[in-house]
Design an enzyme around this catalytic site. Structure first.
Site, PDB file in Angstrom:
ATOM      1  N   ASP A 110       0.877  -1.173   0.000  1.00  0.00           N
ATOM      2  CA  ASP A 110       0.000   0.000   0.000  1.00  0.00           C
ATOM      3  C   ASP A 110       0.914   1.224   0.000  1.00  0.00           C
ATOM      4  O   ASP A 110       1.644   1.465   0.979  1.00  0.00           O
ATOM      5  CB  ASP A 110      -0.902  -0.013   1.239  1.00  0.00           C
ATOM      6  CG  ASP A 110      -1.890   1.146   1.240  1.00  0.00           C
ATOM      7  OD1 ASP A 110      -1.600   2.200   0.623  1.00  0.00           O
ATOM      8  OD2 ASP A 110      -2.965   1.010   1.864  1.00  0.00           O
ATOM      9  N   TYR A 156     -10.098  15.196  -5.591  1.00  0.00           N
ATOM     10  CA  TYR A 156      -9.341  14.341  -6.518  1.00  0.00           C
ATOM     11  C   TYR A 156      -8.539  15.216  -7.492  1.00  0.00           C
ATOM     12  O   TYR A 156      -7.340  15.031  -7.680  1.00  0.00           O
ATOM     13  CB  TYR A 156     -10.291  13.412  -7.284  1.00  0.00           C
ATOM     14  CG  TYR A 156      -9.617  12.634  -8.391  1.00  0.00           C
ATOM     15  CD1 TYR A 156      -8.848  11.510  -8.100  1.00  0.00           C
ATOM     16  CD2 TYR A 156      -9.742  13.019  -9.733  1.00  0.00           C
ATOM     17  CE1 TYR A 156      -8.215  10.796  -9.114  1.00  0.00           C
ATOM     18  CE2 TYR A 156      -9.122  12.314 -10.748  1.00  0.00           C
ATOM     19  CZ  TYR A 156      -8.357  11.201 -10.425  1.00  0.00           C
ATOM     20  OH  TYR A 156      -7.733  10.499 -11.434  1.00  0.00           O
ATOM     21  N   GLY A 157      -9.206  16.193  -8.109  1.00  0.00           N
ATOM     22  CA  GLY A 157      -8.522  17.080  -9.049  1.00  0.00           C
ATOM     23  C   GLY A 157      -7.422  17.881  -8.363  1.00  0.00           C
ATOM     24  O   GLY A 157      -6.342  18.094  -8.934  1.00  0.00           O
ATOM     25  N   ALA A 158      -7.689  18.309  -7.132  1.00  0.00           N
ATOM     26  CA  ALA A 158      -6.674  19.070  -6.393  1.00  0.00           C
ATOM     27  C   ALA A 158      -5.443  18.215  -6.124  1.00  0.00           C
ATOM     28  O   ALA A 158      -4.302  18.684  -6.219  1.00  0.00           O
ATOM     29  CB  ALA A 158      -7.273  19.573  -5.073  1.00  0.00           C
ATOM     30  N   ALA A 159      -5.669  16.943  -5.823  1.00  0.00           N
ATOM     31  CA  ALA A 159      -4.533  16.035  -5.573  1.00  0.00           C
ATOM     32  C   ALA A 159      -3.714  15.852  -6.849  1.00  0.00           C
ATOM     33  O   ALA A 159      -2.480  15.858  -6.816  1.00  0.00           O
ATOM     34  CB  ALA A 159      -5.047  14.689  -5.072  1.00  0.00           C
ATOM     35  N   LYS A 160      -4.403  15.706  -7.984  1.00  0.00           N
ATOM     36  CA  LYS A 160      -3.683  15.510  -9.253  1.00  0.00           C
ATOM     37  C   LYS A 160      -2.982  16.810  -9.691  1.00  0.00           C
ATOM     38  O   LYS A 160      -1.914  16.765 -10.302  1.00  0.00           O
ATOM     39  CB  LYS A 160      -4.636  15.013 -10.336  1.00  0.00           C
ATOM     40  CG  LYS A 160      -5.179  13.593 -10.097  1.00  0.00           C
ATOM     41  CD  LYS A 160      -4.088  12.546 -10.076  1.00  0.00           C
ATOM     42  CE  LYS A 160      -4.664  11.132 -10.208  1.00  0.00           C
ATOM     43  NZ  LYS A 160      -3.624  10.081 -10.053  1.00  0.00           N
ATOM     44  N   ILE A 174     -10.126   7.329 -19.689  1.00  0.00           N
ATOM     45  CA  ILE A 174      -9.554   6.078 -20.194  1.00  0.00           C
ATOM     46  C   ILE A 174     -10.535   4.952 -19.887  1.00  0.00           C
ATOM     47  O   ILE A 174     -10.872   4.715 -18.716  1.00  0.00           O
ATOM     48  CB  ILE A 174      -8.195   5.767 -19.508  1.00  0.00           C
ATOM     49  CG1 ILE A 174      -7.224   6.943 -19.628  1.00  0.00           C
ATOM     50  CG2 ILE A 174      -7.603   4.488 -20.082  1.00  0.00           C
ATOM     51  CD1 ILE A 174      -6.777   7.301 -21.024  1.00  0.00           C
TER      52      ILE A 174
END
Ligand SMILES: NC(=O)c1ccc[n+]([C@@H]2O[C@H](COP(=O)([O-])OP(=O)(O)OC[C@H]3O[C@@H](n4cnc5c(N)ncnc54)[C@H](OP(=O)(O)O)[C@@H]3O)[C@@H](O)[C@H]2O)c1
Length: 237
Positions: free
Chosen positions: A54, A141-145, A174
């Site tokens: 992990d 999620y977008g902030a992390a990416k 995808i």
């Protein structure tokens, strides 16, 4: 010379396709994932080494790194989407959601890279899988990416003097992965395809070929970049 390639999240989807691409090139490939059964099956099918790890757990990441004397290509593909539980979330729920997305999509790459940084050879490459969500207001999620891209830029500045390239592949939609966990409606699929210029979903092979190129001799002057692979769904100009 046989290259040593480590692909986190290599049991499924994009990571698995990347592992297969490098294995086809006679590289010695290590894949990771959290589920022992999945790791075992995928490693056997691909003919690669499987390691249960992990990438958000420091002890497991350190154990993984200890198995590797050197690394020629590191692909940080581990990631996934934690969704809001609904409207009216408590502060604790908001905090848990942000922690989950930051851990799975940013810290996985940060920790794995830190653990093998000293084992990266001259001429090696780090490739991390980002997302079009970083450009689209994709919440936590977008902030992390998006943060993955910022981190990658500083990593590149740090490692380029050692002749290590560091890039993010920002993937559009995808198909054929477990990312949406079976929850993508036909309508949403159509919308995502319609956004592209070439009117098709991305494939795991689109990303695998880009990762392979970024780790090739022809890409040595490409570093610190976010490379968008999305069929035109997002353009940088
Ligand atoms: N599919 C898309 O449309 C899309 C678009 C843009 C970006 N991406 C990004 O592409 C990457 C790969 O996703 P995918 O679409 O191929 O989804 P996927 O099929 O669900 O693959 C995710 C992989 O990551 C592993 N993983 C997740 N969390 C992990 C952790 N903490 N430690 C180690 N392994 C972990 C999973 O295995 P276990 O669950 O067994 O650990 C699995 O091998 C992700 O970073 C994702 O954010 C995907």
């Amino acid at each position: 010379m046989t290259r040593i390639v480590l692909v986190t999240g290599g049991t499924s989807g994009i990571g698995r396709a990347i592992a297969a691409r490098f294995a086809a090139d006679q590289a010695e490939v290590f894949i990771t994932g959290r589920n022992p059964d999945t790791v075992d099956v995928a490693a056997k099918e691909l003919g690669v080494h499987g390691v249960v790890c992990d990438a958000t757990v420091t002890g497991q990441v350190a154990e993984l790194a200890a198995r590797l004397d050197e690394v020629d290509v590191l692909v940080n593909a581990a990631g996934g989407l934690s969704r809001p539980t609904g409207d009216g979330m408590t502060l604790d729920e908001v905090l848990a959601l942000w922690h989950a997305n930051l851990a799975q999509n940013l810290l996985t790459a940060v920790l794995t890279t830190a653990s093998v940084k000293d084992r990266l050879t001259g001429g090696s490459s780090v490739v991390s899988i980002g997302s079009i969500g970083a450009e689209r207001g994709g919440g936590s999620y977008g902030a992390a990416k998006a943060a993955l891209g910022a981190w990658n830029a500083s990593l590149s500045a740090e490692l380029a003097p050692r002749n290590v390239t560091c890039n993010v592949i920002s993937a559009g939609y995808i198909a054929g992965t477990n990312f949406f966990n079976g929850q993508l409606s036909d309508e949403r699929h159509r919308e995502l395809v319609e956004e592209t210029h070439n009117k098709r979903p991305g494939t795991v092979d689109d990303i695998a070929q880009t990762a392979y190129f970024l780790a090739s001799p022809g890409a040595r002057h490409i570093t610190g970049q976010t490379v968008h692979v999305n069929g035109g769904a997002f353009t940088t100009r």
